[in-house]
Design a protein around this motif. Structure first.
Motif, PDB file in Angstrom:
ATOM      1  N   LEU A  93       0.836  -1.185   0.102  1.00 40.23           N
ATOM      2  CA  LEU A  93      -0.182  -0.140   0.050  1.00 40.23           C
ATOM      3  C   LEU A  93       0.777   1.310  -0.066  1.00 40.23           C
ATOM      4  CD1 LEU A  93      -2.736  -1.029   2.720  1.00 40.23           C
ATOM      5  CD2 LEU A  93      -2.864  -1.170  -0.026  1.00 40.23           C
ATOM      6  N   ALA A  94       2.051   1.099  -0.454  1.00 43.76           N
ATOM      7  CA  ALA A  94       3.197   2.219  -0.467  1.00 43.76           C
ATOM      8  C   ALA A  94       2.421   3.433  -1.143  1.00 43.76           C
ATOM      9  CB  ALA A  94       4.268   1.870  -0.799  1.00 43.76           C
ATOM     10  N   GLY A  95       2.357   4.533  -0.710  1.00 47.57           N
ATOM     11  CA  GLY A  95       1.878   5.797  -1.229  1.00 47.57           C
ATOM     12  C   GLY A  95       0.113   5.884  -1.488  1.00 47.57           C
ATOM     13  N   SER A  96      -0.464   4.672  -0.878  1.00 47.77           N
ATOM     14  CA  SER A  96      -1.829   4.711  -0.813  1.00 47.77           C
ATOM     15  C   SER A  96      -2.466   5.794   0.243  1.00 47.77           C
ATOM     16  CB  SER A  96      -2.500   3.345  -0.627  1.00 47.77           C
ATOM     17  OG  SER A  96      -3.755   3.473  -0.380  1.00 47.77           O
ATOM     18  N   ALA A  97      -3.603   6.306   0.067  1.00 48.28           N
ATOM     19  CA  ALA A  97      -4.145   7.143   1.038  1.00 48.28           C
ATOM     20  C   ALA A  97      -4.543   6.298   2.162  1.00 48.28           C
ATOM     21  CB  ALA A  97      -5.377   8.042   0.423  1.00 48.28           C
ATOM     22  N   ALA A  98      -4.827   4.815   1.989  1.00 49.41           N
ATOM     23  CA  ALA A  98      -5.297   3.965   3.038  1.00 49.41           C
ATOM     24  C   ALA A  98      -4.369   3.636   3.920  1.00 49.41           C
ATOM     25  CB  ALA A  98      -5.984   2.724   2.210  1.00 49.41           C
ATOM     26  N   LEU A  99      -3.140   3.784   3.488  1.00 53.24           N
ATOM     27  CA  LEU A  99      -1.976   3.245   4.258  1.00 53.24           C
ATOM     28  C   LEU A  99      -1.875   3.649   5.857  1.00 53.24           C
ATOM     29  CD1 LEU A  99       0.432   1.527   4.752  1.00 53.24           C
ATOM     30  CD2 LEU A  99       2.003   3.330   3.796  1.00 53.24           C
ATOM     31  N   PRO A 100      -1.798   4.965   5.925  1.00 55.66           N
ATOM     32  CA  PRO A 100      -1.918   5.516   7.322  1.00 55.66           C
ATOM     33  C   PRO A 100      -2.764   4.953   8.291  1.00 55.66           C
ATOM     34  CG  PRO A 100      -2.515   7.214   5.877  1.00 55.66           C
ATOM     35  CD  PRO A 100      -2.212   6.318   5.190  1.00 55.66           C
ATOM     36  N   TRP A 101      -4.018   4.674   7.712  1.00 56.53           N
ATOM     37  CA  TRP A 101      -5.276   4.311   8.629  1.00 56.53           C
ATOM     38  C   TRP A 101      -4.884   2.820   8.723  1.00 56.53           C
ATOM     39  CZ3 TRP A 101      -7.086   8.075  10.910  1.00 56.53           C
ATOM     40  CH2 TRP A 101      -7.206   9.472  10.101  1.00 56.53           C
ATOM     41  N   VAL A 102      -4.592   1.948   7.689  1.00 56.57           N
ATOM     42  CA  VAL A 102      -4.348   0.464   7.838  1.00 56.57           C
ATOM     43  C   VAL A 102      -3.056   0.419   8.977  1.00 56.57           C
ATOM     44  CG1 VAL A 102      -3.467  -1.487   6.780  1.00 56.57           C
ATOM     45  CG2 VAL A 102      -5.059  -0.101   5.544  1.00 56.57           C
ATOM     46  N   VAL A 103      -2.339   1.124   8.595  1.00 57.94           N
ATOM     47  CA  VAL A 103      -1.086   1.112   9.843  1.00 57.94           C
ATOM     48  C   VAL A 103      -1.577   1.316  11.436  1.00 57.94           C
ATOM     49  CG1 VAL A 103       1.108   2.248  10.536  1.00 57.94           C
ATOM     50  CG2 VAL A 103       0.689   1.623   8.072  1.00 57.94           C
ATOM     51  N   LEU A 104      -2.369   2.493  11.427  1.00 60.12           N
ATOM     52  CA  LEU A 104      -2.991   2.868  12.709  1.00 60.12           C
ATOM     53  C   LEU A 104      -3.793   1.555  13.433  1.00 60.12           C
ATOM     54  CD1 LEU A 104      -3.571   4.793  15.296  1.00 60.12           C
ATOM     55  CD2 LEU A 104      -5.174   5.719  13.643  1.00 60.12           C
TER      56      LEU A 104
END
Length: 199
Positions: A93-104
């Protein structure tokens, strides 16, 4: 003597799996994931720490209702699985807008599972496994070993992240978690209701 070294090995394991170091660098991890605003990264870290604190309180109710090795094994499995998902998230998901929320979400789940099933129980095991006659010395050495691992991992964490990438580093720690299940299930003794031989 064998129990003494098992206790010290358990102390080393609590830090060798790298999760405490991950939480220490959580603001940087959240920024790498996409929380560009430092205040957002700090807020995400605070949420993770809050869940960790609540999990530590919650385990006090249940810790004596199950065998220690079962809780530790589940903790390592859940931590390894969450770390594996984190590594895949950073890779896929690198660069995806979803990445920060998935990581959280994954970091919060990692925090809850690791605290509830593993780290809180691990230090109970470390305390119980030492014979009462050597318990103060054992706990002192276990604490020193734990901090030595924290210093080493903290010193080289960013270098490892640069060489392996965050995804690669999470994958490495995931493998250590899964490998450590063997130590807990096959080598570590069950300390619930342990009976020490008089020295």
């Amino acid at each position: 003597r064998a129990y003494f070294f098992l206790g010290l090995s358990m102390a080393a394991l609590t830090e060798a799996i790298g999760i405490d170091t991950i939480f220490g660098y959580a603001p940087i991890i959240y920024q790498k994931a996409g929380f560009a605003d430092p205040s957002a990264a700090i807020a995400a870290t605070a949420a993770t720490n809050l869940v960790q604190a609540l999990s530590a309180l919650f385990i006090m109710v249940f810790i004596d209702r199950s065998r220690r090795k079962i809780l530790l094994s589940w903790g390592l499995f859940l931590a390894g699985f969450m770390l594996l998902l984190l590594s895949l998230a950073f890779w896929l998901l690198a660069g995806s807008a979803a990445l920060p929320w998935v990581v959280l979400v994954l970091m919060i789940l990692l925090s809850a599972g690791y605290t509830f099933y593993f780290i809180s129980v691990a230090w109970v095991v470390i305390t119980e496994i030492f014979h009462p006659n050597v318990r103060p010395l054992g706990l002192a050495l276990a604490t020193v070993i734990s901090y030595v691992f924290i210093v080493i991992l903290s010193q080289f964490y960013l270098d490892l992240a640069r060489v392996l990438s965050l995804g690669g580093l999470f994958f490495l720690f995931s493998c250590i978690c899964f490998a450590s299940i063997y130590f807990v299930t096959k080598i570590l003794v069950e300390t619930k209701d342990i009976k020490h031989v008089r020295l």
